[in-house]
Design an enzyme around this catalytic site. Structure first.
Site, mmCIF file in Angstrom:
data_model
loop_
_atom_site.group_PDB
_atom_site.id
_atom_site.type_symbol
_atom_site.label_atom_id
_atom_site.label_comp_id
_atom_site.label_asym_id
_atom_site.label_seq_id
_atom_site.Cartn_x
_atom_site.Cartn_y
_atom_site.Cartn_z
ATOM 1 N N HIS A 1 -4.354 -9.671 3.298
ATOM 2 C CA HIS A 1 -6.089 -9.633 3.010
ATOM 3 C C HIS A 1 -5.884 -10.424 4.896
ATOM 4 O O HIS A 1 -5.379 -11.921 4.907
ATOM 5 C CB HIS A 1 -6.340 -10.398 1.999
ATOM 6 C CG HIS A 1 -6.490 -9.435 0.765
ATOM 7 N ND1 HIS A 1 -6.455 -8.981 -0.064
ATOM 8 C CD2 HIS A 1 -6.483 -7.661 1.407
ATOM 9 C CE1 HIS A 1 -6.304 -8.539 -1.241
ATOM 10 N NE2 HIS A 1 -6.361 -7.139 -0.395
ATOM 11 N N TYR B 1 -10.338 -8.434 -5.379
ATOM 12 C CA TYR B 1 -9.809 -7.201 -5.826
ATOM 13 C C TYR B 1 -8.812 -7.992 -6.570
ATOM 14 O O TYR B 1 -8.247 -6.722 -7.465
ATOM 15 C CB TYR B 1 -7.701 -7.840 -4.341
ATOM 16 C CG TYR B 1 -7.178 -6.789 -4.027
ATOM 17 C CD1 TYR B 1 -7.509 -5.545 -3.489
ATOM 18 C CD2 TYR B 1 -6.270 -6.542 -4.918
ATOM 19 C CE1 TYR B 1 -6.702 -5.024 -2.398
ATOM 20 C CE2 TYR B 1 -5.475 -5.310 -4.700
ATOM 21 C CZ TYR B 1 -5.782 -4.292 -3.450
ATOM 22 O OH TYR B 1 -5.014 -3.499 -3.996
ATOM 23 N N ARG C 1 -0.646 -1.910 -6.989
ATOM 24 C CA ARG C 1 -1.425 -2.704 -6.162
ATOM 25 C C ARG C 1 -2.290 -4.229 -6.650
ATOM 26 O O ARG C 1 -1.518 -5.363 -6.312
ATOM 27 C CB ARG C 1 -1.198 -2.634 -4.630
ATOM 28 C CG ARG C 1 -1.468 -4.118 -3.681
ATOM 29 C CD ARG C 1 -1.611 -2.622 -2.127
ATOM 30 N NE ARG C 1 -2.372 -3.781 -0.939
ATOM 31 C CZ ARG C 1 -2.276 -4.476 -0.140
ATOM 32 N NH1 ARG C 1 -1.277 -4.513 -0.508
ATOM 33 N NH2 ARG C 1 -3.723 -5.013 0.518
ATOM 34 N N HIS D 1 -2.815 2.969 -6.292
ATOM 35 C CA HIS D 1 -3.248 1.755 -5.559
ATOM 36 C C HIS D 1 -3.821 0.819 -6.726
ATOM 37 O O HIS D 1 -3.478 -0.526 -6.047
ATOM 38 C CB HIS D 1 -4.453 2.180 -4.701
ATOM 39 C CG HIS D 1 -5.280 0.922 -4.031
ATOM 40 N ND1 HIS D 1 -4.479 0.965 -3.043
ATOM 41 C CD2 HIS D 1 -5.754 0.354 -3.115
ATOM 42 C CE1 HIS D 1 -4.923 -0.413 -1.860
ATOM 43 N NE2 HIS D 1 -6.056 -0.275 -2.226
ATOM 44 N N LYS E 1 -2.339 -3.030 7.781
ATOM 45 C CA LYS E 1 -3.607 -1.796 8.471
ATOM 46 C C LYS E 1 -4.015 -3.116 9.922
ATOM 47 O O LYS E 1 -3.953 -4.513 9.172
ATOM 48 C CB LYS E 1 -4.683 -2.928 7.234
ATOM 49 C CG LYS E 1 -4.883 -2.019 6.679
ATOM 50 C CD LYS E 1 -6.373 -1.785 5.481
ATOM 51 C CE LYS E 1 -6.554 -0.669 4.415
ATOM 52 N NZ LYS E 1 -8.186 -0.924 3.550
ATOM 53 N N ARG F 1 1.338 -1.242 0.400
ATOM 54 C CA ARG F 1 -0.212 0.434 0.279
ATOM 55 C C ARG F 1 0.329 1.326 -0.277
ATOM 56 O O ARG F 1 1.493 1.337 0.461
ATOM 57 C CB ARG F 1 -0.878 0.091 1.255
ATOM 58 C CG ARG F 1 -1.891 -1.291 1.570
ATOM 59 C CD ARG F 1 -2.485 -0.743 2.534
ATOM 60 N NE ARG F 1 -3.509 -2.186 2.436
ATOM 61 C CZ ARG F 1 -3.026 -3.140 3.776
ATOM 62 N NH1 ARG F 1 -2.040 -3.504 3.644
ATOM 63 N NH2 ARG F 1 -3.672 -4.706 3.490
#
Length: 307
Positions: free
Chosen positions: A279, A288, A256, A253, A185, A162
């Site tokens: 993820h 994705y 990615r 993004h 995250k 990211r």
């Protein structure tokens, strides 16, 4: 409207958010959004019912009141996606409250979120990604800035990072190891292999950077020496895609997304790609990368021990 929330409900909400921070490891932005969502729900409920509710009343709210709240949110222009996220927050708070206080929260926990069309990301082609990496620095005012922008986008595409993760690297991360430990995250850590091209690109930037890259300071710097603002990389990508005639979806993004999609197209295992991206669920990786059901079953049948 938030003034209508009772002190007990406000205290319970604060305690729940503290719980999320301490035990669940949620990202701070997520916690802030959840807090706003639940405050909105509690405020609506107080006005809708003409007074504040006790904690037990918040657990046993009938489905009709919950639907009225969702209709109210949609009526003031809130998207179906945002209402679905808010409902998830309300369910989480209510389940936690029911666990502590007792009571039947079935009505809220069984409520269905409004449907919305998920926007699948649009990866670049392999050729398009290569063109971006080769030319993203062409518009830079100074050679070291060109090297910097090239290094950042190479990390996005070459390692699937990211933008926040790439810009979160410090001087201590240079020279890049063969495997990079990334905190993503929610504070979750993952190990990401680093391609030689990415290491070389970062090394070329470091060699030209005019600032002292201390171990604790940001690896990527702005023109005045401070941490690099992600908007500058977005602007560099915008200039590059306009020059190359790429679609507006060619953002940082998207690199990615492209990393994951191109790996999968080359025969990469979906589970391994999930881990590389960080993820939490395989379904996220499936969406994705734009994997269709047939491809997902093919991977499953090849990998499952009883297939």
């Amino acid at each position: 409207m938030t003034l209508a929330i009772s002190p007990a409900a406000r205290a319970a909400l604060d305690e729940w958010l503290t719980h999320l921070r301490a035990l669940d490891g949620r990202a701070e932005k997520t916690i802030t959004a959840y807090g706003a969502d639940v405050r909105g729900w509690l405020s609506f409920l107080a006005h809708h019912r003409g007074g504040t509710e006790g904690l037990s009343g918040l657990i046993t709210v009938p489905i009709t009141d919950l639907r009225a709240w969702m209709a109210h949110e949609r009526g003031r222009g809130v998207s179906a996606r945002s209402v679905a996220r808010a409902l998830s927050a309300v369910k989480g708070f209510t389940a936690w409250l029911a666990d502590r206080q007792g009571g039947d929260a079935t009505a809220i926990l069984s409520a269905r979120a409004p449907r919305f069309q998920k926007k699948l990301p649009r990866p670049l082609t392999i050729e398009g990604a290569a063109e971006v990496l080769e030319s993203v620095g062409d518009d830079a005012r100074e050679p070291w800035i060109a090297a910097r922008d090239t290094a950042v986008v190479t990390l996005l595409y070459g390692c699937g990072l990211r933008i926040s993760e790439a810009l979160g690297l410090t001087g201590a991360d240079h020279p890049l190891p063969e495997v990079l430990r990334i905190r993503g995250k929610g504070g979750k850590e993952r190990l990401v292999p680093v391609l030689p091209a990415a290491r070389a690109s970062v090394a070329a930037y470091v060699a030209q950077c005019p600032y002292d890259l201390t171990p604790e300071g940001a690896l990527f710097r702005g023109t005045r020496g401070g941490p690099l603002n992600p908007r500058l990389i977005a602007a560099a990508m915008e200039r590059t895609r306009n020059r190359l005639g790429l679609p507006a979806s060619a953002t940082p993004h998207a690199l990615r997304h492209s990393f994951a999609t191109h790996l999968l197209g080359a025969g990469g295992d979906l589970r391994a790609i999930q881990e590389l991206l960080g993820h939490a669920s395989l379904s996220t990786t499936q969406a994705y990368t734009g994997v269709d059901a047939a491809r997902l079953m093919e991977v499953y049948e090849r990998a499952h021990p009883r297939a």
